[in-house]
Write an enzyme that holds these catalytic residues in place. Structure first.
Site, PDB file in Angstrom:
ATOM      1  NE  ARG A   1      50.973   8.360  10.121  1.00 45.09           N
ATOM      2  CZ  ARG A   1      51.773   8.296  11.178  1.00 45.09           C
ATOM      3  NH1 ARG A   1      52.975   7.763  11.063  1.00 45.09           N
ATOM      4  NH2 ARG A   1      51.373   8.756  12.348  1.00 45.09           N
TER       5      ARG A   1
ATOM      6  NE  ARG B   1      54.535  10.785   8.698  1.00 47.46           N
ATOM      7  CZ  ARG B   1      54.764  10.579   9.987  1.00 47.46           C
ATOM      8  NH1 ARG B   1      55.931  10.092  10.391  1.00 47.46           N
ATOM      9  NH2 ARG B   1      53.858  10.857  10.888  1.00 47.46           N
TER      10      ARG B   1
ATOM     11  CE  LYS C   1      58.262   9.405  18.224  1.00 48.65           C
ATOM     12  NZ  LYS C   1      57.705  10.630  17.639  1.00 48.65           N
TER      13      LYS C   1
ATOM     14  NE  ARG D   1      51.828   8.926  21.081  1.00 51.23           N
ATOM     15  CZ  ARG D   1      52.433   8.495  19.980  1.00 51.23           C
ATOM     16  NH1 ARG D   1      53.145   7.400  19.998  1.00 51.23           N
ATOM     17  NH2 ARG D   1      52.310   9.168  18.875  1.00 51.23           N
TER      18      ARG D   1
ATOM     19  NE  ARG E   1      50.082  12.511  14.808  1.00 52.28           N
ATOM     20  CZ  ARG E   1      50.843  12.378  13.710  1.00 52.28           C
ATOM     21  NH1 ARG E   1      50.498  12.988  12.589  1.00 52.28           N
ATOM     22  NH2 ARG E   1      51.921  11.643  13.747  1.00 52.28           N
TER      23      ARG E   1
END
Ligand code: AMP
Length: 196
Positions: free
Chosen positions: A135, A129, A15, A90, A146
């Site tokens: 992160r 990532r 996204k 969300r 998540r």
């Protein structure tokens, strides 16, 4: 013509990457609630301090905090003619808040793009990532959580927008430019054209 769009899809579907490209091509700001929250975390603002535990755990930040933040951001002049929301709404409560907010100024969403991606693929992408960007919420256990939060709280929004006739489903797996092309044709079919 205005373009008020949102990108929806599981974490790791691409996204953020697509939002940047679409923002350029459509000439509207990409607004990522995740990026805004991360900036607050980094700057250790009061909001950042409130959001941190939720974000670290991979949970949604409470709706009230998130809705206020979006109300504030969408009132900025650059969002007057259109915007591309990434990662908001969300939850069903956030859909309601966004509907109300837009209705206040006689606006409504123009299209909702769902980036479809297989959970196994997104877990692999997010592992990468985690290595590249560090992160904290890309840790594998947090990623799995998540994905659960997405399935429980966010996936139901797809049906809501489909019922409104706003949904465009796009395969999110493939080369970055190829996925952008797919989104471009899905939007063009709805009369939303790239300007750049
Ligand atoms: P993202 O960058 O979209 O994956 O978001 C990272 C984290 O920020 C999420 O796991 C949530 O903790 C928080 N967050 C971002 N957007 C929202 C939202 N619309 N509602 C609640 N929490 C959010």
């Amino acid at each position: 013509m205005s373009s008020r769009l949102l990108l929806i899809g599981p974490p790791g579907a691409g996204k953020g990457t697509q939002a940047q490209r679409l923002s350029q091509a459509l000439g509207v700001p990409a607004i990522s609630t995740g990026d805004i929250f991360r900036a607050h975390l980094r700057d250790e603002t009061p909001l950042g301090k409130q959001a941190k535990a939720y974000m670290d755990a991979g949970d949604n930040v409470p709706d009230s905090l998130t809705n206020d933040l979006v109300r504030d951001r969408l009132s900025q002049p650059d969002a007057a003619e259109g915007f591309l929301l990434d990662g908001y709404p969300r939850t069903i409560d956030q859909v309601r808040a966004l509907d109300e907010l837009l209705a206040e100024s006689g606006q409504a969403m123009d299209a909702v793009v769902e980036l479809v991606a297989d959970p196994d693929v997104v877990v692999d992408r997010l592992k990468k990532r985690a290595l590249e960007q560090g992160r904290a919420d890309d840790d594998e256990a947090v990623v799995r959580h998540r994905l659960e939060v997405y399935a429980e709280q966010t996936a139901p929004l797809i049906g809501v927008y489909a019922e409104r006739g706003l949904l465009a489903k796009v395969d999110g797996i493939g080369e970055i430019a190829e996925v952008t092309e797919r989104i471009a044709s899905a939007l063009a079919a709805r009369g939303i054209l790239f300007t750049a």
